[in-house]
Every structure is written in C-alpha cells, then in structure tokens.
Design an enzyme around this catalytic site. Structure first.
Site, PDB file in Angstrom:
ATOM      1  CE  LYS A 197      -1.039   1.342 -14.939  1.00  0.00           C
ATOM      2  NZ  LYS A 197      -1.723   0.276 -14.219  1.00  0.00           N
ATOM      3  CE  LYS A 250      -3.109   4.392 -13.482  1.00  0.00           C
ATOM      4  NZ  LYS A 250      -3.467   3.067 -13.070  1.00  0.00           N
TER       5      LYS A 250
HETATM    6  C1  PBG Z   1      -2.361  -1.538 -11.461  1.00  0.00           C
HETATM    7  C2  PBG Z   1      -2.934  -0.183 -11.262  1.00  0.00           C
HETATM    8  C3  PBG Z   1      -2.205   0.911 -10.789  1.00  0.00           C
HETATM    9  C4  PBG Z   1      -3.091   1.986 -10.712  1.00  0.00           C
HETATM   10  C5  PBG Z   1      -4.341   1.545 -11.139  1.00  0.00           C
HETATM   11  N1  PBG Z   1      -4.230   0.186 -11.494  1.00  0.00           N
HETATM   12  C6  PBG Z   1      -0.814   1.021 -10.318  1.00  0.00           C
HETATM   13  C7  PBG Z   1       0.277   0.372 -11.045  1.00  0.00           C
HETATM   14  O1  PBG Z   1       0.237   0.171 -12.267  1.00  0.00           O
HETATM   15  O2  PBG Z   1       1.240   0.018 -10.365  1.00  0.00           O
HETATM   16  C8  PBG Z   1      -2.684   3.336 -10.217  1.00  0.00           C
HETATM   17  C9  PBG Z   1      -3.751   4.303  -9.848  1.00  0.00           C
HETATM   18  C10 PBG Z   1      -3.279   5.473  -9.063  1.00  0.00           C
HETATM   19  O3  PBG Z   1      -2.074   5.680  -8.817  1.00  0.00           O
HETATM   20  O4  PBG Z   1      -4.152   6.258  -8.638  1.00  0.00           O
HETATM   21  N2  PBG Z   1      -3.031  -2.493 -12.128  1.00  0.00           N
END
Ligand code: PBG
Length: 331
Positions: A197, A250
């Site tokens: 991520k 991601k």
């Molecule tokens: C945070 C989380 C995020 C997303 C899913 N879980 C955002 C972040 O890490 O700030 C993002 C998903 C998206 O942008 O569609 N636990």
C-alpha cells in the site's frame, strides 16, 4: 508486393476472430464493491468528489447490496464514516460492541448470507489523529498499535465478516491478527492483506468521504514510497508468511508493474484496489465530455486484471456489472 511473413493483423480482422483469441476475461465475479456506511436510517449522502458514490445508512446499504447482487456482484468491502465525537486517540470505537459498522455487517450477512463481506482494519476512521496507528509524541508507533488492530479484527469476525482487510501497514499485523482470530476460534475467517500500500495522492476523495485525513503529518512512515518496487515483494512475502490469504496492491493503475511482480512471484491470489482518486479522475473527465466513459471504464478494469490481479476492489463494480449483464461492454 512486400514480402511480409508475419502479419499479426490477420488475427484482428473480425469480431469473431478477436473473440476467439481474447486473453483477459473480466467478469463481475472478480469484483469487490466498496461501500461507505454511516449510522442511522434513511441516510444517503453523495460524496462530492465521487459522483455516484454515497455514504449509506443500514437500510440504504441493504438496497445497494441487493442491486449489486442482481447484476452479479457478490463481494463487498465496508468502510465506516464515523462522527467526530466518537473518535479517540486509540480508536477504541472500532471494536466497541455497539459500533454501527459491526451492526451493519451483521445485518448484511443476516439478509444475504451468500455475500462475501470484507472489513477494513486500521485506526484512521476512528482515530482523533486520523492516522492508521496510535500516535505517541507525534510518532505513529507500531507495536502498541497491534493489539488495537487485533481487537478490531476479532470484533469484525464476530460480526460475520468473511475476510479481514488490514489496511494500516503496521509491521507484523497480519501475524498478530491471524493469531488473535485463531485464538478466538475464527479459523475460517480469512485475511486480505493490503501488502503493498503506497503513500498515494489518489486516496484524497476517500479521505473526504470518511473525513479521515491525518490531522498532522502524512502517512509516509508506514505506507510505501511510490518510487519503490522491490520493497513490495518483501512486504508481500512477509504477509504471506504471516498467514495472509490474498495479497493486495494499492492503488492499482499507477502500480500495474507491482501487481505483475506479485502475480509472478507469489503463490497467493492477488488483489488490486482501484482507489477513489482513480474513480474520480475518470468520472470528472467523462463529465466534461473529455473521455468516453463507456469504453475507458472497462479498459481500466481489464488492464488491472491483465496485469495479474484476479480480484479488483473498485467503485465501478456495479456499473461494470450492469453493462456486463446487459451485454453492453465494448469489445
Ligand atoms: C485507510 C484506508 C484508505 C483507503 C482505504 N483504507 C486511505 C488511506 O490510507 O488514507 C483508500 C481507499 C480509496 O482511496 O479508495 N485505512
């Protein structure tokens, strides 16, 4: 006459031939639809940066799940939009028995037992600091966060989630969550690990949707540097060793090379998260008439699948499935 022994165009000369040799077949069965949920009844709030995506209360979410199932989307991931006054530094509302997120999960599973329901594990939706981990003296601390994540995961398994989705990027959290689930006898509850991520600008609309943006600093000490590729394999190997059932990359579109790497090197199903910013960009360009949405949307999803993600989390899931079912996808 030219002497051209190789003529690849022969294989493209009709729709019938193109159908025969198509390599990638994306179906609604590969998709997971993210749903934003909030407390109460009769609430349906459109997210301004994500046209067509809503924060839904329990009754509205059940309607949305039904509509998605009708077109063949049977997998969902839930994210909670939590009132500011319920947020605390340790995000304890995440595992609270009266938490509406857990109640909505129970209600979905009671109404539609056949769905695959995936959770989100991280502190940020519940944290007054807006970080995925516990903040101590301005630092996002790893080890003290782990039991809080494990408590969330066990509460979610109890509520009926099929897969736990740790999105926090703390070290060792997959192993700690796996152990906690097993100890509580949830041996059949799986883990879809957000393995690679990245600290991405493409989460912007999501953070607006949940009002979960960090109150100070950024997420670069736990989410990955977008410039790195090797590190993704290290993260994926650790998560696999710790017991992850699926490995996720991601965002998706800027990271197709990373998806490919994991698909080639790892022996677990690979998921990719086609994130909020990727959705919003396409919707915005389509609204301006700058791009053909009906062609660009399936092209994006197909490219993620072609890169090696068997599973795609995407806000386009319902629209893709509607077109798929109606036989309206361009070929
Ligand atoms: C945070 C989380 C995020 C997303 C899913 N879980 C955002 C972040 O890490 O700030 C993002 C998903 C998206 O942008 O569609 N636990």
């Amino acid at each position: 006459m030219y002497d051209i022994p190789q003529r690849p165009r022969r294989n493209r000369q009709s729709a019938a031939i193109r159908d025969l040799i198509r390599e990638t077949h994306l179906t609604p069965g590969h998709l997971i639809m993210p749903l934003f949920v909030l407390d109460g009844q009769g609430r349906r709030e459109e997210i301004s940066a994500m046209p067509g995506v809503f924060r839904l209360s329990e009754d509205e979410v059940l309607k949305e799940v039904r509509a998605c199932m009708h077109v063949g989307v049977r997998s969902f991931v839930l994210f909670p939009a939590v009132e500011e006054e319920l947020k605390t530094p340790d995000g304890s509302y995440g595992a609270h028995p009266s938490n509406f997120y857990l109640r909505i999960a129970r209600s979905i599973k009671a109404t539609f037992p056949e769905v695959m329901l995936m959770s989100d594990v991280a502190l940020d939706p519940y944290s007054s600091d807006g970080h995925d981990g516990l903040v101590v003296n301005g630092e996002i601390v790893n080890d003290a966060t782990l039991p809080l994540l494990a408590a969330q995961a066990v509460a979610q398994a109890k509520a009926g989630f099929d897969f736990i989705g740790p999105s926090d990027m703390m070290d060792a959290r997959v192993g700690v969550i796996r152990e906690a689930l097993d100890e509580a006898n949830f041996t059949q509850t799986g883990i879809i690990a957000y393995s690679a991520k990245y600290a991405s600008a493409f989460y912007g609309p999501f953070r607006d949707a949940l009002e979960s943006a960090p109150k100070s600093g950024d997420k670069k000490t736990y989410q990955m540097d977008p410039a790195n590729r090797h590190e993704a394999l290290r993260e994926a190997e650790l998560d696999a060793d710790e017991g992850a059932d699926f490995l996720m990359v991601k965002p998706a579109l800027c990271y197709l090379d990373v998806i490919r790497d994991l698909a080639v090197h790892m022996d677990r199903p690979i998921a990719a998260y086609n994130v909020s910013g990727e959705y919003s960009m396409l919707k915005a360009a389509a609204a301006k008439g700058w791009i053909d949405y009906d062609r660009a949307m399936p092209e994006m999803l197909t490219s993620i699948h072609r890169a090696g993600a068997s599973v795609i989390l995407t806000y386009f899931a319902r629209e893709f499935a509607e077109r798929y079912q109606a036989g309206n996808l361009p070929r």
